[in-house]
Design a protein around this motif. Structure first.
Motif, PDB file in Angstrom:
ATOM      1  N   ALA A 112       0.826  -1.201   0.000  1.00 59.65           N
ATOM      2  CA  ALA A 112       0.000   0.000   0.000  1.00 59.65           C
ATOM      3  C   ALA A 112       0.863   1.255   0.000  1.00 59.65           C
ATOM      4  N   VAL A 113       0.398   2.278  -0.700  1.00 60.72           N
ATOM      5  CA  VAL A 113       1.084   3.571  -0.756  1.00 60.72           C
ATOM      6  C   VAL A 113       0.445   4.510   0.260  1.00 60.72           C
ATOM      7  N   TYR A 114       1.297   5.182   1.039  1.00 57.22           N
ATOM      8  CA  TYR A 114       0.843   6.147   2.042  1.00 57.22           C
ATOM      9  C   TYR A 114       1.346   7.533   1.655  1.00 57.22           C
ATOM     10  N   ASN A 115       0.423   8.463   1.564  1.00 58.70           N
ATOM     11  CA  ASN A 115       0.752   9.816   1.145  1.00 58.70           C
ATOM     12  C   ASN A 115       1.284  10.624   2.328  1.00 58.70           C
ATOM     13  N   LEU A 116       2.453  11.240   2.154  1.00 57.41           N
ATOM     14  CA  LEU A 116       3.076  12.069   3.194  1.00 57.41           C
ATOM     15  C   LEU A 116       3.208  13.486   2.667  1.00 57.41           C
ATOM     16  N   TYR A 117       2.748  14.451   3.444  1.00 53.68           N
ATOM     17  CA  TYR A 117       2.830  15.858   3.040  1.00 53.68           C
ATOM     18  C   TYR A 117       3.872  16.564   3.885  1.00 53.68           C
ATOM     19  N   GLY A 118       4.831  17.169   3.229  1.00 51.80           N
ATOM     20  CA  GLY A 118       5.874  17.907   3.930  1.00 51.80           C
ATOM     21  C   GLY A 118       6.460  18.980   3.041  1.00 51.80           C
ATOM     22  N   LEU A 119       7.229  19.879   3.657  1.00 56.97           N
ATOM     23  CA  LEU A 119       7.881  20.972   2.943  1.00 56.97           C
ATOM     24  C   LEU A 119       9.332  21.064   3.393  1.00 56.97           C
ATOM     25  N   GLU A 120      10.216  21.407   2.474  1.00 56.81           N
ATOM     26  CA  GLU A 120      11.626  21.571   2.831  1.00 56.81           C
ATOM     27  C   GLU A 120      11.791  22.622   3.921  1.00 56.81           C
ATOM     28  N   GLU A 121      10.970  23.678   3.868  1.00 52.65           N
ATOM     29  CA  GLU A 121      11.110  24.777   4.817  1.00 52.65           C
ATOM     30  C   GLU A 121      10.554  24.433   6.199  1.00 52.65           C
ATOM     31  N   VAL A 122       9.689  23.439   6.271  1.00 53.13           N
ATOM     32  CA  VAL A 122       8.953  23.185   7.498  1.00 53.13           C
ATOM     33  C   VAL A 122       9.204  21.781   8.064  1.00 53.13           C
ATOM     34  N   SER A 123       9.473  20.805   7.262  1.00 53.18           N
ATOM     35  CA  SER A 123       9.561  19.396   7.622  1.00 53.18           C
ATOM     36  C   SER A 123       8.216  18.731   7.346  1.00 53.18           C
ATOM     37  N   ASN A 124       8.022  17.521   7.868  1.00 49.38           N
ATOM     38  CA  ASN A 124       6.802  16.773   7.595  1.00 49.38           C
ATOM     39  C   ASN A 124       5.618  17.372   8.348  1.00 49.38           C
ATOM     40  N   ILE A 125       4.459  17.333   7.693  1.00 51.45           N
ATOM     41  CA  ILE A 125       3.270  17.993   8.224  1.00 51.45           C
ATOM     42  C   ILE A 125       2.141  17.009   8.507  1.00 51.45           C
ATOM     43  N   VAL A 163      -1.918  27.046   4.891  1.00 52.75           N
ATOM     44  CA  VAL A 163      -0.843  27.771   5.572  1.00 52.75           C
ATOM     45  C   VAL A 163      -0.458  27.004   6.828  1.00 52.75           C
ATOM     46  N   VAL A 164       0.822  27.076   7.184  1.00 55.60           N
ATOM     47  CA  VAL A 164       1.348  26.255   8.270  1.00 55.60           C
ATOM     48  C   VAL A 164       2.134  27.119   9.247  1.00 55.60           C
ATOM     49  N   THR A 165       1.882  26.924  10.536  1.00 58.02           N
ATOM     50  CA  THR A 165       2.718  27.482  11.600  1.00 58.02           C
ATOM     51  C   THR A 165       3.476  26.322  12.234  1.00 58.02           C
ATOM     52  N   ASP A 170      13.369  27.167  16.694  1.00 55.66           N
ATOM     53  CA  ASP A 170      13.646  28.311  17.562  1.00 55.66           C
ATOM     54  C   ASP A 170      14.484  29.374  16.864  1.00 55.66           C
ATOM     55  N   VAL A 171      15.188  28.988  15.790  1.00 61.24           N
ATOM     56  CA  VAL A 171      16.074  29.930  15.102  1.00 61.24           C
ATOM     57  C   VAL A 171      15.282  30.866  14.204  1.00 61.24           C
ATOM     58  N   MET A 172      14.367  30.290  13.389  1.00 60.64           N
ATOM     59  CA  MET A 172      13.573  31.108  12.481  1.00 60.64           C
ATOM     60  C   MET A 172      12.146  30.571  12.454  1.00 60.64           C
ATOM     61  N   PRO A 173      11.324  30.966  13.422  1.00 61.99           N
ATOM     62  CA  PRO A 173       9.939  30.476  13.464  1.00 61.99           C
ATOM     63  C   PRO A 173       9.173  30.861  12.197  1.00 61.99           C
TER      64      PRO A 173
END
Length: 227
Positions: A112-125, A163-165, A170-173
């Motif tokens: 089975a394939v599991y979809n993972l959503y992430g961003l280089e700037e943020v990490s996995n979401i 949009v993601v917070t 701690d370095v660049m929120p």
């Protein structure tokens, strides 16, 4: 890691026992004997050697972009059964996973394939569970909101800008970081029992179509026609 932690495995077991093969186009840092970095260029240069390395490693998880995984799947159809790796899970990340790509990958590798959503700037979401009905948000690490064109939150079930917070920087929120993606928070609780928000992402926003006095996103029309 949380994908496996939610399945009841300990962090120590994951780090020491789970073999993960990641397919990327850029250099990755080494992570021990249970991690195999593979590069798309290796597959393009010599797919037979690429698959030999993959089959010999016997990964529990194969992780890659859906377009790359689908390309591997199409090549795998021409291989003898013993040369095709049989992972327990396949993780798709970095691009929109279409139903056609999911089926191609699952049919070729038998997993089975599991979809993972992430961003280089943020990490996995967020990541899918076994129900494959939206991706569970990593709420301990980030806050995901769906906003309209005026930066106002949209009620659950409606489409808007993702949009993601992110909490763990701690370095660049990053506060209300505009991902450039279009999606929605699914209403209700997942049948798996995990009580987190579930996210659906449909790729880049834009491409609205005006019908009368209303605007519709092209993805909304695609989903309506598909249903």
């Amino acid at each position: 890691d949380r994908f496996l932690l939610w399945r009841g495995l300990s962090y120590k077991y994951i780090r020491e026992k789970i073999r993960i093969a990641k397919i990327r186009s850029a250099i990755m840092r080494p992570r021990g004997n249970y991690f195999l970095p593979l590069f798309l260029s290796e597959f393009r240069e010599n797919p037979e050697i690429f698959f030999s390395k993959l089959a010999e490693f016997k990964p529990h998880i194969i992780d890659g972009r859906p377009t790359v995984l689908a390309e591997l799947a199409r090549f795998a159809w021409n291989l003898p059964a013993e040369k095709i790796p049989r992972p327990r899970f396949i993780i798709s990340t970095g691009e929109v996973l279409t139903p056609a790509a999911r089926k191609t990958i699952e049919d070729a590798f038998g997993a089975a394939v599991y979809n993972l959503y992430g961003l280089e700037e943020v990490s996995n979401i967020a990541v899918e569970c076994g129900k494959h009905n939206g991706m569970h948000v990593f709420e301990e690490s980030c806050l995901v909101e769906i906003l309209d064109e005026n930066n106002k939150p949209i009620p659950g079930g409606n489409f808007g800008r993702v949009v993601v917070t992110y909490f763990n920087n701690d370095v660049m929120p990053l506060i209300r970081y505009d991902t450039g993606d279009y999606g929605r928070i699914l209403p209700g609780v997942c049948d798996c029992g995990l009580n987190t928000f579930r996210l659906e992402v449909y790729g880049r926003y834009g491409g609205f179509i005006e019908i009368g006095s209303k605007k519709y996103h092209s993805i909304e029309l695609e989903m309506a026609l598909r249903g």
